[in-house]
Design a protein around this motif. Structure first.
Motif, PDB file in Angstrom:
ATOM      1  N   SER A 216       0.776  -1.238   0.009  1.00  0.00           N
ATOM      2  CA  SER A 216      -0.036   0.166  -0.328  1.00  0.00           C
ATOM      3  C   SER A 216       0.772   1.304   0.045  1.00  0.00           C
ATOM      4  O   SER A 216       0.316   2.439  -0.064  1.00  0.00           O
ATOM      5  N   SER A 246      -5.712  -1.862  -3.223  1.00  0.00           N
ATOM      6  CA  SER A 246      -5.233  -1.420  -1.939  1.00  0.00           C
ATOM      7  C   SER A 246      -3.798  -0.457  -1.915  1.00  0.00           C
ATOM      8  O   SER A 246      -2.763  -0.918  -1.626  1.00  0.00           O
ATOM      9  N   LYS A 248      -2.567   3.458  -1.404  1.00  0.00           N
ATOM     10  CA  LYS A 248      -2.943   4.524  -0.238  1.00  0.00           C
ATOM     11  C   LYS A 248      -2.920   6.019  -0.952  1.00  0.00           C
ATOM     12  O   LYS A 248      -2.866   6.930  -0.457  1.00  0.00           O
ATOM     13  N   HIS A 270     -13.990   1.482  -4.005  1.00  0.00           N
ATOM     14  CA  HIS A 270     -13.171   1.675  -2.757  1.00  0.00           C
ATOM     15  C   HIS A 270     -11.684   2.138  -3.197  1.00  0.00           C
ATOM     16  O   HIS A 270     -11.294   2.206  -3.947  1.00  0.00           O
ATOM     17  N   GLU A 272      -8.610   4.531  -1.164  1.00  0.00           N
ATOM     18  CA  GLU A 272      -7.746   5.026   0.110  1.00  0.00           C
ATOM     19  C   GLU A 272      -6.943   6.276  -0.248  1.00  0.00           C
ATOM     20  O   GLU A 272      -6.284   6.150  -1.380  1.00  0.00           O
ATOM     21  N   GLU A 273      -6.819   6.987   0.617  1.00  0.00           N
ATOM     22  CA  GLU A 273      -5.904   8.085   0.345  1.00  0.00           C
ATOM     23  C   GLU A 273      -5.287   8.666   1.227  1.00  0.00           C
ATOM     24  O   GLU A 273      -6.031   9.259   2.434  1.00  0.00           O
ATOM     25  N   ASP A 274      -3.845   8.929   1.508  1.00  0.00           N
ATOM     26  CA  ASP A 274      -3.224   9.329   2.653  1.00  0.00           C
ATOM     27  C   ASP A 274      -2.775  10.890   2.567  1.00  0.00           C
ATOM     28  O   ASP A 274      -1.930  11.499   3.484  1.00  0.00           O
ATOM     29  N   CYS A 276      -5.234  13.406   0.978  1.00  0.00           N
ATOM     30  CA  CYS A 276      -6.409  14.125   0.071  1.00  0.00           C
ATOM     31  C   CYS A 276      -6.378  15.500   0.025  1.00  0.00           C
ATOM     32  O   CYS A 276      -6.080  16.062   1.003  1.00  0.00           O
ATOM     33  N   SER A 293     -17.101   3.246  -0.674  1.00  0.00           N
ATOM     34  CA  SER A 293     -16.016   2.995   0.669  1.00  0.00           C
ATOM     35  C   SER A 293     -14.783   3.968   0.604  1.00  0.00           C
ATOM     36  O   SER A 293     -14.359   3.868  -0.599  1.00  0.00           O
ATOM     37  N   VAL A 295     -11.595   5.858   2.533  1.00  0.00           N
ATOM     38  CA  VAL A 295     -10.590   5.652   3.618  1.00  0.00           C
ATOM     39  C   VAL A 295      -9.590   7.102   3.549  1.00  0.00           C
ATOM     40  O   VAL A 295      -8.948   7.217   2.531  1.00  0.00           O
ATOM     41  N   LEU A 297      -6.697   9.238   5.310  1.00  0.00           N
ATOM     42  CA  LEU A 297      -5.746   9.003   6.460  1.00  0.00           C
ATOM     43  C   LEU A 297      -4.975  10.358   6.260  1.00  0.00           C
ATOM     44  O   LEU A 297      -4.677  10.733   5.356  1.00  0.00           O
ATOM     45  N   THR A 330     -13.941   6.176   6.606  1.00  0.00           N
ATOM     46  CA  THR A 330     -13.027   5.945   7.630  1.00  0.00           C
ATOM     47  C   THR A 330     -12.280   7.382   7.755  1.00  0.00           C
ATOM     48  O   THR A 330     -11.666   7.569   6.658  1.00  0.00           O
TER      49      THR A 330
END
Length: 527
Positions: A216, A246, A248, A270, A272-274, A276, A293, A295, A297, A330
Motif C-alpha cells: 500500500s 489497496s 493509499k 473503494h 484509500e488516500e493518505d 487527500c 467505501s 478511507v 488517512l 474511515t
C-alpha cells in the motif's frame, strides 16, 4: 449460555485426516529424496512425483474441484505447525512437493492466506521463483490467486500471459534487504522490492480483474525499481472491471485521470488516500459514481507542528456537496471539525460503517456527537470511535437517550479516556440487540469497575448475538460478571481481558470453569 464444544463432523474429520496424511507423505518423500525439485519441474511444468501420483489421482477423482482447491489452501496454512521445526531448505522442498500434488489444469482458487494477512510462506528463499513460474504455466483457469510475499515482475509476466480468467489477485511484493555503502556510516535497513511498473503492466491483459491487493506504500523503490503513481494509473485505466485496489494514493490517481476531458467512468467502489485534497473528492464524484467505501488517512506528524484544519474542512465540505453515497467512511488521525458532523447530518443515512479516529491534540468525541451520530446514521452497523472523553453534557444526554439509536449496530469499538460508562452502555449498546463485536478501552488511572453497568445493561439487552468481547486497559470486572456474561451470551466465542483486569487466581478459575463446562469459548488475557 455460551455454545458448547461439539464433536467434529465426519466431513471435518475426513478433511483434517487427508490434510495430515498429505503433509506426512510429502515430508517423508522429501527425506528420501535430496533434490526433489529436479523431479517436480520438468520442461517448465510442475509434475507430481511418481510416488505421490496415485494419491493425487485418487483425490481428483473423488473430490469436486473447488473442494480440492480448498483442501490445498488449508493444507498449506497448516504446513508449518504440522512438520515442526525444520530448515528453510527442507520447508521449501516440502512446500514444492505439496504444491505439485495439488496443481492441476482445472485449478481455480489458490489463496492460502488467512484473514489477518499471514502467508503460508514461512521463509521465502531466492530460488523459488522458477517454481512459481512453472506452477502458473500449469494452471491457466485460476480465478483467485495469492502471490503474497513471493511476487516479482517475472512472475507477473507469466500471470499476464497464462491467467486471463483472474478476478482476484494478491501481488504483495517479495522483499529482500540490501547493504548500504559502509563508507556512508548509515545504520538503517532498506528493503528491495521486486514488483515494479513493468510488472504491473502485464496485469492489463487480465481484463476480468476485480480486486488487486498489493503493497500500500505510495513509493517502493530501490535502484530506480519502483511502483509509481504512473504505473497504478495505467493499470486502473486498463482494467474495466476493477472495483478495489489497496493503494493509499488512489485519490491522487483518480484526480490525474480526471484531468483528461475524455476520461471514462471508473468502476472503483473503494478508495484509500493518505494525502487527500478537495479536488480529489471532486474527481471521485465525477469518475467514480459507484464509490461506496472511502478511507482518508492523515500522517500524525502533520498536526505536531501545524494545527490548521482548513484543508480538512474543505474536504468535508466537498463530500457534503458531492453526489457520492458513501456506505463506508474511515477518517484516521483527523482533526476534530464541525464539518464532519455536517456531513453526517446530510449523508449519514447512507452509512453502514463509520470509523472516526481523531488526532488526540485536535479534539475528542462527546456524548453530543454520539447522539448526533445515532440520530443521523440509523443504518450504521460498524462503529469505531476514538478518542471519547468526558463532557459536562454527558449525563443529560444519557437521560434523554433515544431508544431507537444504534438499533442496527453489529460491531462497536469505543476508545478514549475518562469516558462515562453510561455514555457507552446506555447510548450505544442498550438498543444494539444484534451486536456481535464489542471492544472497549479506557486510558486513565486507576480505571473503573464495570460490574454494575454490565448487570444493568443485561436487563435491557441480553447480548444474545455477541460473539467477540474485548475489555481492554482501564476496565475491570469481577469473575462473577464474567460467569454471568458466559451464561447469558448464547453465541459468545471469544472473550479477552487486560491482564490487570483480574487477579491470577480469578483467571485460573475462569479458565477452569470454561474447560469443565466444555464451552466453545476462547479466553485470552492480554498484556
Amino acid at each position: 449460555m455460551s455454545p458448547r464444544k461439539q464433536p467434529l463432523s465426519l466431513f471435518e474429520i475426513c478433511r483434517k485426516s487427508i490434510s495430515h496424511k498429505i503433509i506426512f507423505d510429502c515430508h517423508k518423500y522429501c527425506k528420501c529424496n535430496n533434490h526433489p525439485y529436479e523431479q517436480i519441474v520438468q520442461r517448465g511444468n510442475v509434475v507430481c512425483p511418481d510416488e505421490l501420483l496415485p494419491m493425487k489421482r485418487y483425490l481428483l477423482e473423488n473430490l469436486p474441484n473447488d473442494l480440492f482447491d480448498h483442501l490445498c489452501n488449508e493444507t498449506l496454512l497448516s504446513l508449518s505447525c504440522k512438520i515442526g521445526r525444520t530448515s528453510a531448505r527442507e520447508y521449501e522442498n516440502v512446500l514444492k512437493v505439496i504444491l505439485s500434488l495439488f496443481v492441476h489444469s482445472n485449478m481455480r482458487i489458490f489463496y492460502p492466506k488467512v484473514a489477518h494477512g499471514n502467508s503460508f510462506i514461512r521463509s521465502p528463499v531466492p530460488d523459488i521463483d522458477s517454481f512459481w513460474i512453472s506452477m502458473l504455466c500449469s494452471s491457466k483457469k485460476l480465478v483467485v490467486l495469492s502471490l503474497y510475499k513471493v511476487c516479482t515482475d517475472v512472475i507477473l509476466e507469466v500471470v499476464g500471459t497464462n491467467c486471463s480468467l483472474l478476478e482476484v489477485i494478491d501481488i504483495t511484493s517479495k522483499t529482500s534487504s540490501f547493504e548500504r555503502n559502509k563508507m556512508l556510516n548509515i545504520n538503517a535497513l532498506r528493503l528491495k522490492y521486486f514488483v515494479t511498473d513493468s510488472g504491473l503492466a502485464h496485469l492489463s491483459k487480465c481484463k476480468r480483474l476485480r480486486e488487486v491487493h498489493m503493497n500500500s506504500l505510495s513509493a517502493n523503490h530501490h535502484a530506480r525499481r519502483m511502483v509509481t503513481q504512473n504505473g497504478i494509473q495505467q493499470l486502473v485505466r486498463s482494467l474495466p472491471a476493477l472495483t478495489f485496489i489497496s493503494y493509499k494514493a488512489m485519490g491522487t490517481i483518480v484526480h490525474h485521470l480526471n484531468l483528461d476531458e475524455n476520461a471514462c467512468p471508473l468502476p472503483l467502489m473503494h478508495i484509500e488516500e493518505d494525502n487527500c485534497k478537495p479536488e480529489h473528492i471532486r474527481a471521485m464524484s465525477n469518475l467514480c459514481r459507484n464509490l461506496k467505501s472511502l478511507v482518508l488517512l492523515k500522517h500524525m506528524h502533520v498536526f505536531s507542528t501545524n494545527t490548521n484544519v482548513q484543508l480538512e474542512q474543505d474536504i468535508m465540505s466537498e463530500l457534503c456537496v458531492s453526489e457520492l453515497k458513501l456506505e463506508h467512511l474511515t477518517l484516521q488521525f483527523w482533526p476534530y471539525t464541525e464539518f464532519i458532523f455536517k456531513f453526517i447530518k446530510l449523508k449519514g443515512h447512507h452509512l453502514r460503517t463509520l470509523r472516526i479516529m481523531f488526532f488526540m491534540r485536535c479534539g475528542t468525541l462527546s456524548s453530543n456527537d454520539l447522539s448526533l451520530i445515532g440520530q443521523y446514521c440509523p443504518n450504521v452497523e460498524i462503529l469505531h470511535l476514538d478518542p471519547v472523553t468526558v463532557h459536562d453534557s454527558d449525563l443529560i444526554n444519557v437521560r434523554s437517550a433515544n431508544k431507537k439509536h444504534f438499533a442496527n449496530m453489529t460491531s462497536l469499538s469505543f476508545h478514549g479516556y475518562c469516558w462515562l460508562p453510561e455514555v457507552c452502555f446506555v447510548m450505544c449498546i442498550r438498543n444494539a440487540v444484534n451486536l456481535r463485536t464489542l471492544y472497549l478501552t479506557r486510558d486513565d488511572l486507576p480505571g473503573i469497575v464495570l460490574d454494575d453497568h454490565i448487570s444493568n445493561l443485561l436487563k435491557y439487552n441480553s447480548l444474545s448475538e455477541l460473539q467477540d468481547l474485548n475489555l481492554g486497559r482501564g476496565l475491570y470486572v469481577s469473575k462473577y460478571i464474567v460467569y454471568k456474561l458466559i451464561e447469558q451470551c448464547a453465541n459468545l466465542k471469544n472473550f479477552a481481558f487486560s491482564n490487570e483486569c483480574l487477579d491470577p487466581i480469578a483467571e485460573s478459575e475462569i479458565l477452569n470453569y470454561v474447560t469443565v463446562n466444555n464451552f466453545k469459548l476462547s479466553v485470552h488475557f492480554d498484556d
